[in-house]
Design an enzyme around this catalytic site. Structure first.
Site: not given
Ligand code: UN1
Length: 511
Positions: A264, A298
């Site tokens: 991820e 992310c």
């Molecule tokens: C991340 O930034 O690694 O959808 C995860 C989202 C959160 C998870 C982010 N539920 O922004």
């Protein structure tokens, strides 16, 4: 100015030191230690011992022994322990959210949100523990049964990033546990206290139920600890969250030994804003997406692809919204934007703004590093907006900072092509009240991302859906839907209850 200082984390298993910091020492190893600095005030807030190679090997052995026991416990019973863990998290939501906010720097609202995400995945995993279902098949042979079963894999290695220091581990751990796996967690060295706190909370469940050590283990240290895990044949699955560069290494090393990985990695998420967008919703989705977690998700919104006919209007409303943002101590529950994680992140932010201008972009909302009272850590930056072209090298690159790149389009096809024309493929969105535009965006010819939303932003996914993305995002899926299957091995069973042994494909083999 009110001060928001943290005084007591002992309920999370951290011990106060004489120096006014916290220690989360895990073992008797008094050798090396890792210091955690808060980006909120720049202070050293605690230390944890790092894991030596010998300790790592011992931890893996303990984890394997725990697995041998854990896999024999019925899945719904394992779900019951996960339910209890969810309850422990509920009881500690406030404090753990504060620790997340203090150690990592995200706003307290988001720190609490992160713990809520942990609670949600526990609830999800409890239900899942009764739904780890396989299929049955019709056999071509008489008196034969065919079915598939899902069995646990063993030790799941989790490598997590600083930006979600607790939730991403929990998505992996809660699923892995109900699937019958045990978890060894290498947390980010930038947020080690959060990991110690999670381990402590799990230990409460383990102790009160007489569960063996090793169902949950943390290993601490810099990159080499992750490398041990990645190369370790005892770890059949490595789930890694972080940069594309990191994922490329993890993925290839794990593949080399025929292990599995869930990757991820980076995103370069865009929102398309069409002439038929609801502007009020657009502003909320965009601003939270771009400045939430100070642009360090992310899923953060990095690009806004705006129809040329409404570009000026969108710029005006965004400028107004940005002028109302409060930047400061994230422990103040009214603050929108906390600090970046460290000075290296600040340098990346500054470099991106310089690059944008060098490549011919125009700054629409000025950035800059804040200084003065409350900003002593040097990690507080102003969210910025720049007008760019999608092909700029800096726009193609994921910068973990609150910088929003605006660009224009004239046809929806062009907007979708721009949205897709980046190396990453995590999250995407379109703002429109037009069903043709919405469905085109969601169609096979639309967004190429793992997540595609309509009338919400790119960040803030719920745990019920599969989470992850395509291309350089790595292709892995975590959390909801059927992501659990990655944590198990599939076994096809054919059982003959007849008096003969007929061969498949009608093969005659007389002896
Ligand atoms: C991340 O930034 O690694 O959808 C995860 C989202 C959160 C998870 C982010 N539920 O922004």
């Amino acid at each position: 100015m009110a001060t928001y200082s943290i005084t007591d984390f002992s309920a999370l298993g951290l011990k106060p030191t004489n120096a006014g910091t916290w220690t989360g020492r895990q073992s008797s190893n008094a050798g090396t230690s890792l210091t955690s600095y808060s980006p909120v005030d720049g202070k050293a807030i605690g230390e944890v011992s790092t894991t030596t190679r010998a300790e790592y090997d011992a931890a893996l052995e303990k984890a394997h022994a725990a697995f041998v026991h854990w896999r024999t416990i019925p899945a719904p019973k394992r779900g019951e322990y996960v339910r209890q863990f969810g309850d422990v998290l509920r009881a500690n939501k406030d404090l753990l959210g504060k620790l997340v906010s203090y150690e990592m720097g995200k706003s307290l609202q988001e720190g609490w949100g992160e713990v809520q995400e942990m609670i949600d995945i526990c609830d999800y995993a409890v239900g899942l523990s009764r739904q780890l279902t396989g299929l049955t098949f019709q056999s071509e042979r008489p008196n034969h049964h065919m079915m598939e079963q899902w069995h646990p894999l063993g030790i799941v290695g989790v490598i997590s990033a600083f930006n979600f220091p607790v939730a991403v581990w929990s998505w992996n751990a809660a699923l892995a546990w109900v699937c019958g796996d045990v978890v060894v967690w290498k947390a980010s060295e930038k947020a080690p206290l959060c990991a110690v706190a999670c381990q402590h909370l799990w230990n409460q469940v383990a102790t009160s139920n007489d569960l063996p050590e090793g169902i949950s283990t943390i290993v601490t240290g810099a990159v080499e600890v992750g490398q041990w895990m990645t190369a370790d044949m005892r770890v059949p699955l490595v789930s890694a969250t972080g940069s594309t560069a990191m994922g490329r290494k993890v993925g290839s090393v794990v593949a080399e030994r025929f292990g599995r990985s869930i990757l991820e990695l980076g995103g370069n998420n865009a929102i398309i804003v069409t002439p038929e967008a609801d502007l009020k919703m657009t502003v909320i989705g965009t601003v939270f997406g771009a400045v939430g977690t100070a642009g360090q998700r992310c899923t953060s919104t990095r690009r806004l692809i705006v129809h040329e006919s409404i570009f000026n209007k969108v710029v005006d409303v965004l400028k107004k919204a940005y002028s109302q943002l409060t930047i400061g101590n994230p422990l103040d529950p009214t603050v929108h934007v906390g600090p970046l994680i460290d000075s290296a992140a600040v340098a990346q932010y500054e470099r991106a703004l310089t690059e944008v201008v060098r490549e011919g972009g125009t700054i629409l909302v000025e950035g800059g590093v804040l200084s003065g009272p409350g900003y002593e850590s040097g990690c507080y930056v102003k969210p910025a907006i720049a007008h760019v072209e999608n092909h700029f090298a800096i726009v193609q690159h994921e910068t973990f900072a609150p910088i929003l790149y605006l660009m224009t389009y004239s046809t929806l096809e062009e907007a979708i092509a721009l949205q897709n024309r980046v190396p990453q493929g995590l999250s995407s969105a379109i703002m429109t009240l037009n069903m043709r535009e919405a469905h085109t965006f969601l169609s096979a010819a639309g967004s190429d991302c793992g997540i595609a939303n309509v009338n919400i932003g790119t960040s803030g996914a719920e745990i019920g859906g599969a989470f992850g993305g395509e291309k350089e995002t790595g292709g892995g899926r975590e959390s909801g839907s059927d992501s659990w299957k990655a944590y198990m091995r599939r076994q096809t069973n054919t059982l003959n209850y007849g008096n003969n042994l007929p061969l498949a494909q009608g093969i005659v083999f007389n002896i």
